[in-house]
Design a protein around this motif. Sequence first.
Motif, short mmCIF file in Angstrom:
data_model
loop_
_atom_site.label_atom_id
_atom_site.label_comp_id
_atom_site.label_asym_id
_atom_site.label_seq_id
_atom_site.Cartn_x
_atom_site.Cartn_y
_atom_site.Cartn_z
N VAL A 1 -17.42 71.95 158.75
CA VAL A 1 -16.79 72.87 159.68
C VAL A 1 -15.40 72.34 160.03
N GLN A 2 -14.43 73.25 160.08
CA GLN A 2 -13.07 72.87 160.47
C GLN A 2 -12.81 73.36 161.89
N LEU A 3 -12.12 72.55 162.67
CA LEU A 3 -11.84 72.88 164.06
C LEU A 3 -10.34 72.91 164.29
N GLN A 4 -9.90 73.90 165.03
CA GLN A 4 -8.47 74.06 165.34
C GLN A 4 -8.32 74.22 166.84
N TYR A 31 -24.18 73.63 166.50
CA TYR A 31 -23.40 72.42 166.77
C TYR A 31 -23.15 72.26 168.26
N VAL A 32 -23.33 71.07 168.74
CA VAL A 32 -22.85 70.70 170.07
C VAL A 32 -21.33 70.57 169.98
N MET A 33 -20.64 71.01 171.01
CA MET A 33 -19.19 70.90 171.03
C MET A 33 -18.76 70.00 172.18
N GLY A 34 -17.66 69.31 171.97
CA GLY A 34 -17.15 68.42 173.00
C GLY A 34 -15.64 68.42 173.04
N TRP A 35 -15.12 68.02 174.16
CA TRP A 35 -13.68 67.81 174.32
C TRP A 35 -13.45 66.36 174.72
N TYR A 94 -8.64 66.79 172.19
CA TYR A 94 -9.30 67.02 170.92
C TYR A 94 -10.64 67.72 171.14
N CYS A 95 -10.91 68.72 170.31
CA CYS A 95 -12.26 69.27 170.31
C CYS A 95 -13.03 68.65 169.15
N ALA A 96 -14.32 68.61 169.32
CA ALA A 96 -15.18 67.98 168.32
C ALA A 96 -16.52 68.69 168.28
N ALA A 97 -17.23 68.48 167.18
CA ALA A 97 -18.53 69.11 167.02
C ALA A 97 -19.49 68.16 166.32
N VAL A 98 -20.75 68.30 166.65
CA VAL A 98 -21.78 67.48 166.02
C VAL A 98 -23.04 68.31 165.89
N TYR A 99 -23.76 68.08 164.80
CA TYR A 99 -25.00 68.80 164.53
C TYR A 99 -26.19 67.90 164.83
N GLY A 100 -27.15 68.48 165.52
CA GLY A 100 -28.43 67.80 165.58
C GLY A 100 -28.70 66.92 166.78
N VAL A 101 -27.84 66.98 167.81
CA VAL A 101 -28.13 66.24 169.03
C VAL A 101 -28.13 67.23 170.20
N ASP A 106 -20.48 60.54 173.73
CA ASP A 106 -19.98 59.46 172.89
C ASP A 106 -19.25 60.04 171.70
N GLY A 107 -17.96 59.79 171.64
CA GLY A 107 -17.16 60.30 170.53
C GLY A 107 -17.65 59.85 169.16
N ALA A 108 -18.31 58.70 169.12
CA ALA A 108 -18.80 58.19 167.84
C ALA A 108 -19.90 59.07 167.26
N ASP A 109 -20.52 59.89 168.10
CA ASP A 109 -21.58 60.78 167.60
C ASP A 109 -21.02 62.00 166.88
N TYR A 110 -19.76 62.33 167.16
CA TYR A 110 -19.19 63.55 166.62
C TYR A 110 -18.61 63.32 165.23
N ASN A 111 -18.91 64.22 164.31
CA ASN A 111 -18.41 64.03 162.96
C ASN A 111 -17.41 65.09 162.52
N TYR A 112 -17.09 66.02 163.39
CA TYR A 112 -16.05 66.99 163.08
C TYR A 112 -15.06 67.00 164.24
N TRP A 113 -13.77 66.91 163.90
CA TRP A 113 -12.71 66.83 164.91
C TRP A 113 -11.57 67.78 164.59
N GLY A 114 -11.02 68.37 165.64
CA GLY A 114 -9.81 69.15 165.49
C GLY A 114 -8.59 68.26 165.53
N GLN A 115 -7.43 68.83 165.36
CA GLN A 115 -6.20 68.06 165.22
C GLN A 115 -5.58 67.66 166.55
#
Length: 123
Positions: A1-4, A31-35, A94-101, A106-115
């Motif tokens: 997934v791409q995030l903008q 996906y869980v989303m985070g900022w 930055y926005c971020a997304a992670v699947y399965g939690v 914790d930013g380390a849990d997120y595997n998709y990041w916007g710019q």
Amino acid sequence: VQLQASGGGLVQAGDSLRLSCAASGRSIRQYVMGWFRQAPGKEREFVATINRNGAVTRYADSVQGRFTISRDNAKNTGYLQMNSLKPEDTAVYYCAAVYGVPTSIDGADYNYWGQGTEVTVSS
């Protein structure tokens, strides 16, 4: 997934901004989303997170009561409404997304990041 991420800008203390995080490539429903944000010379820090259906949110103490995270899965977009902005909110967001939690601060849990989108709050 791409995030903008978008919606940043230069505002005065007390003003509001709404950041958007548009996802593409696949549905963000699962996906869980985070900022997160990173101020000049500082480490990245957690701001807010929201679970997959929007029912559960968590905030950093520094933004609790001023910021609101939300999402519109039909539009594949997440949001961060920021009210009563302070100079110390100045950062790249930055926005971020992670699947399965359930959610994660914790930013380390997120595997998709916007710019990132820059927010500057003048006093």
